[in-house]
Design an enzyme around this catalytic site. Structure first.
Site, short mmCIF file in Angstrom:
data_model
loop_
_atom_site.label_atom_id
_atom_site.label_comp_id
_atom_site.label_asym_id
_atom_site.label_seq_id
_atom_site.Cartn_x
_atom_site.Cartn_y
_atom_site.Cartn_z
N LYS A 76 -2.05 33.88 32.07
CA LYS A 76 -2.64 32.59 32.44
C LYS A 76 -2.09 32.17 33.81
O LYS A 76 -0.91 32.40 34.11
CB LYS A 76 -2.28 31.55 31.36
CG LYS A 76 -3.01 30.21 31.52
CD LYS A 76 -2.65 29.26 30.36
CE LYS A 76 -3.36 27.93 30.45
NZ LYS A 76 -3.02 27.04 29.32
N SER A 124 -6.85 25.01 26.99
CA SER A 124 -7.01 25.30 28.40
C SER A 124 -6.84 26.77 28.76
O SER A 124 -7.19 27.17 29.86
CB SER A 124 -6.00 24.49 29.20
OG SER A 124 -4.68 24.87 28.85
N SER A 168 -3.75 24.57 23.45
CA SER A 168 -4.39 25.36 24.52
C SER A 168 -4.39 26.86 24.30
O SER A 168 -5.08 27.58 25.02
CB SER A 168 -3.73 25.05 25.86
OG SER A 168 -4.18 23.80 26.32
#
Lengths: 478, 89, 434
Positions: C40, C115, C139
């Site tokens: 990420k 996210s 997330s």
């Protein structure tokens, strides 16, 4: 003069002399180094970096807390103080807010009449320093700033007093004593640039309080406070209101100016630092062994060395001076007190030297020469000056031994009899003075003695010389 | 209930410039959310959590710093090893 | 020995912000040797741009690796790129990215969740076997559920956060996403472990082999997880899945988490407060797009942050600034911390009798792109995932069937530092439906 209507409180930021910064392993020893060479992701506030608390800084803060009689609460924690400024890399300063490391202490200082009084310490907390800004102006007049983050995250303790101080001189004495206490604790080096910064709150009883920020010298605190008292009194006399405000002290001009920031703009939005765990260190305090502190050492000097309170005070005010004195006191503690406190300190101050630039061995030698009557006091001063003028700082080798200087310059004290010839010459060369003497102006003898001293470069013992001179003058009477 | 000029004040404190034409929408969204937050008023005062991990400390041992070049690598303007920033005076 | 890994898979979902066509890895004999792993883009990677999905970090190249990235490299992984995300992790859909939205691998008209949507889509679409995400309020679990993969949020403090660009420090953890429980278990074993640089982390390494043996495991099912707002079809899928766990020998019981009434508010007050402070460092001085240094710092910072932060980020910074400001701290931030402690106590109480809490990960299946345009309605979608973050406990999302051809996630929550048990329950389910 103490004025009961002057109310002063201080917030003193002192740099702790740890090897590394408060939240990272970067070295704190950056004086003279290139900018931005003592930095890492943590003190640069790079994204993703996290603080790691320095244990030594915590121990130093606890040491100070114990020395100033503060209580260490069971739990203390770090908070973020949020504000924007280009030298503050994270946009917040990691500080302590509602859970400081220590609370409620006392330090005794003398008031302006010389009576001891207690100044209450509100709290001590740990915090990090921001970086350093340089303001640049460019040709098109729009300035900009340059940032050096070497200072960023240097460990500080902030010591906050209650508004118990009553005069600028008292404030200065408080700071001097605080400084010497911190140095005795070996947590602070007053000689480092920017090692102490003071915010002073000052008001005249019944009127608004003004905060003078960022005063960076002991002298500056006294100056700023004196300026503020005069300024505030003038306003009161003219019937004007004193604004509650923050003012900046301009060291160079010795004045304070309004920084035009309203108090309510400072909404720092403190909240607990989520990247650090709390401290539970109240139990550590018992294990801290305090060294002898200035007051105790002063008392000991008076009893152990039999020296005056004034000398003891001067000698113990600075840890290094006190250590220096003790290492030269063996020869003769009374002579050593005079020579260190009254003469040496002035001479090194004049030369901008530090006490550690002077080898104790050499001063011990000088004291022995005085004690043994080998040289006169006057010659002693000359020897000291010659020696200090050639002392090259740390290099002990360059510091000539006083005994060698005495030999080299022929300064061994001589008895008056050795100067018969010189006395004869002086009497012959100054008939007027001799006539004055015989006319009853006994002061003329001082002039003649002075001439002999000058000619012999102070090697004569003044008492002895006076006797021989009196005899010689008697002879000229016939 | 917050007003547009409250939101402007908060934006000032947060150092974020909000366009005038966006203020209305921001303010109404803000009020929606704050209204939802009011549920916290039903929480009676109590203890905050206590940390089980305490006194996590580092020894005072120097570790290597970045080089000046690495420290300034992501900065756009540098001068003599310093990083340029907007003026403060 | 350094070896080459060619990463040539097509990115149909806009899963990546930065791709390395040629990634290097070391032959370390580690468990991830020669495997392509996606990371990420809020996890710092030395020499690889790290943007947090924000324009304000454009051009930023970290000079250091996050702890987890170091661990990946040591395990022999080839880091193939940095995945798309809601800007700074602020979102539930991966639509709030300066690099455009990521789409759901099962349906391009739907969001992948957020996210960590890029990481989940990359795994879900078969580009990589495993990816790292971060979970502040769901997330990892939300996009895992929406994309039909497995995602684990570890216990707070089990994985070092050093190098994770902070959104809400006290809530978030880095965690693994993968297509199978076994993959997630492997990645977890690589990233967990002590790191002195994160002083909130514990020395609790993870070495576990998943076991489907869950006979006698006690599973509590909170009524609040099946309440208003939860799609009945999703609820039914999840109840069926819990039934499978019973088939595997688990005992189930019902329970209640009364603090769920205000958990979401406590979560949003806490995360926006912390974010308002964390995001202060993005001032364009030491990194990020340049600022005009001849202007006054205040004007310049305000415009810089006003232009380069996205709307949702600005909204959360403002909310947090407000929640911490003079006069409001007690009403918002301080109250949220008490509420948070109440959530933790509710979990501890339930965990006296139960080993695992089970329920849906998300109340609905993946939203259509643009569906959640109102901020509050987006926030409400996090209601089932935030409690685990507030309590600091581990939670996994494992796929449990579909509704309207879209995946549904079963959420399994365990006691602090009992990731092993959570993984076993998920593994047992996986075996049961295999």
């Amino acid at each position: 003069m103490t004025d009961k209507t002057v109310i002063i409180g201080l917030e003193i930021h002192c740099q702790l002399n740890t090897k590394t910064k408060l939240f990272c392993g970067c070295s704190t020893d950056f004086q003279g180094d290139e900018p931005n060479t003592h930095v890492c992701p943590i003190c640069l506030g790079l994204p993703g970096a996290m603080p790691r608390l320095n244990k030594q800084a915590v121990l130093y803060a606890l040491k100070v807390a114990k020395a100033l009689n503060l209580t260490v609460p069971e739990v203390s924690e770090f908070s973020r103080k949020n504000y924007f400024y280009p030298d503050l890399p994270k946009g917040y300063q990691i500080s302590q807010y509602d859970k400081p490391i220590a609370e409620k202490g006392i330090m005794e200082v003398d008031d302006d009449e010389g009576h001891p009084k207690n100044i209450r310490i509100t709290r001590i907390h740990l915090e990090e320093d921001p970086g350093r800004l340089i303001h640049k102006t460019s040709r098109d007049r729009a300035g900009y700033s340059l940032v050096d983050y070497n200072r960023s995250s240097i460990p500080l303790i902030e010591i906050v007093t209650e508004p118990d101080l009553r005069s600028p001189k008292e404030a200065r004495r408080f700071l001097n004593k605080l400084r010497s206490t911190l140095e005795y604790l070996e947590v602070f080096d007053g000689e480092r640039e920017g090692s102490i910064r003071v915010d002073a709150n000052i008001s005249i009883k019944g009127h608004n309080r003004v905060e003078c920020k960022n005063i960076s010298s002991y002298k500056g605190v006294e100056k700023a406070l004196n300026f503020e008292i005069t300024r505030q009194r003038n306003l009161i006399r003219k019937g004007q209101r004193i604004e509650q405000e923050t003012r900046h002290f301009l060291e160079g001009r010795g004045i304070t100016t309004s920084s035009r920031s309203k108090e309510n703009e400072n909404d720092y939005r403190y909240f607990p630092e989520p990247d650090l765990r709390p401290l539970r260190v109240s139990g550590w305090v018992d294990d801290i062994v305090l060294p002898e502190l200035p007051d105790a050492r002063r008392e000991r000097f008076m009893t152990q060395y039999g020296i005056s309170e004034n000398h003891a005070r001067t000698l113990t005010g600075d840890l290094k001076v006190a250590n220096f004195y003790e290492s030269v006191a063996d020869a003769d503690s009374a002579i050593a007190a005079i020579w260190v406190a009254d003469i040496l300190l002035g001479e090194i101050n004049y030369r901008s030297m530090r006490i550690d630039d002077v080898p104790t061995m050499n001063i011990a030698d000088l004291i022995a020469l005085i004690r043994d009557d080998t040289i006169t006091d006057k010659s002693g001063v000359e020897v000291l000056r010659v020696m200090l003028d050639h002392c090259m700082g740390d290099n002990v080798e360059t510091c000539e031994m006083p005994a060698d200087i005495v030999t080299r310059l022929g300064l061994t004290k001589a008895a008056g009899d050795d100067f018969t010839a010189v006395i004869g010459e002086v009497i012959a060369a100054n008939p007027n003075a001799v006539a004055d003497y015989h006319a009853g102006k006994k002061g003329a003898v001082n002039f003649l003695v002075g001439q002999v001293m000058k000619a012999t470069r102070g090697r004569a013992d003044p008492k002895e010389l006076n006797r021989v001179m009196a005899d010689a003058l008697k002879e000229t009477e016939e | 209930m917050v007003l547009e000029n409250d939101v402007e004040g908060i934006a000032k404190l947060a150092d974020i410039h909000i366009q005038k034409e966006e203020l209305g929408e921001f303010t109404s969204q803000f009020n929606h959310i704050l209204e939802y937050f009011d549920i916290l008023d039903t929480v009676s005062d109590g203890e905050e959590g206590k940390a089980d991990l305490v006194n996590v400390l580092r020894e005072d041992v120097v570790t290597p710093s970045l080089t000046q070049e690495a420290a300034c690598a992501n900065a756009h303007e540098t001068e003599d090893g310093h990083i340029r920033a907007p003026r403060v005076m | 020995m350094v070896k080459e890994y060619f990463f040539e898979k097509t990115d149909r979902t806009n899963a990546f912000i930065t791709r390395l066509g040629l990634a290097m890895y070391e032959e370390t004999g580690g468990p991830l040797e020669g495997k392509g792993i996606a990371v990420k883009d809020n996890i710092s990677t030395a020499g690889i741009p790290t943007t947090c999905g924000s324009r304000i970090l454009a051009g930023y190249v970290p000079p250091f690796d996050a702890h987890v990235v170091t661990r990946l490299r040591e395990a022999g992984a080839a880091i193939v790129g940095k995945t798309n995300m809601d800007e700074f992790g602020m979102g539930t859909t991966t639509e709030n990215s300066a690099f455009g939205p990521t789409t759901n691998p099962h349906d391009a008209s739907r969001v992948p969740g957020g996210s960590s949507g890029g990481s989940a889509a990359a795994v879900g679409d078969g580009m990589v076997d495993m990816a790292l995400g971060s979970d502040t309020g769901g997330s990892i679990r939300c996009p895992a559920a929406f994309c039909g993969i497995v995602g684990l949020k570890p216990t707070f403090g089990r994985v070092s956060r050093y190098g994770l660009i902070a959104y809400s420090n006290s809530l978030e953890q880095i965690g693994p996403l993968g297509r199978t429980v076994t993959d997630v278990n492997t990645l977890m074993s690589v990233i967990a472990g002590p790191d002195p640089r994160d002083t909130t982390a514990y020395d609790r390494p993870y070495t576990h082999t998943p076991s489907g043996e869950i006979a006698g495991m006690k599973i509590a099912v909170p009524e609040e997880f099946f309440g208003e707002g939860v799609d009945p079809a999703v609820a039914e899928s999840v109840r069926n899945a819990i039934g499978k766990l019973e088939d595997a020998g688990a005992e189930t019981m019902t329970c209640s988490i009364p603090s769920m009434a205000y958990a979401l508010a406590a979560y949003y007050v806490t995360c926006t407060s912390e974010a308002s402070s964390n995001l202060s460092r993005f001032d364009g001085v030491r990194f990020g797009p340049s600022v005009e240094t001849k202007r006054s710092w205040h004007d310049e910072f305000r415009d810089h942050r006003g232009t380069l932060f996205g709307k949702e980020v600005q909204r959360r910074i403002l909310l947090g600034t407000f929640a911490l400001s003079a006069g409001y701290y007690g009403k918002y931030y301080a109250k949220a911390q008490v509420a948070r402690e109440n959530v933790r106590k509710d979990f501890l109480r339930i965990f006296k009798d139960a080993d695992i809490i089970a329920g849906p990960t998300m109340p609905q299946i993946a939203f259509k792109l643009g569906e959640k345009s109102d901020p509050l309605s987006m926030y409400l979608a996090d209601i089932l995932t935030v409690p685990a973050n507030l309590a600091g406990v581990p939670a996994i999302s494992v796929p449990c069937g579909t509704v309207d051809k879209m995946p549904v996630g079963l959420q399994l929550i365990g006691r602090h530092f009992e990731e092993e048990r959570v993984v076993d329950a998920a593994f047992a389910y996986e075996m049961e439906v295999a």
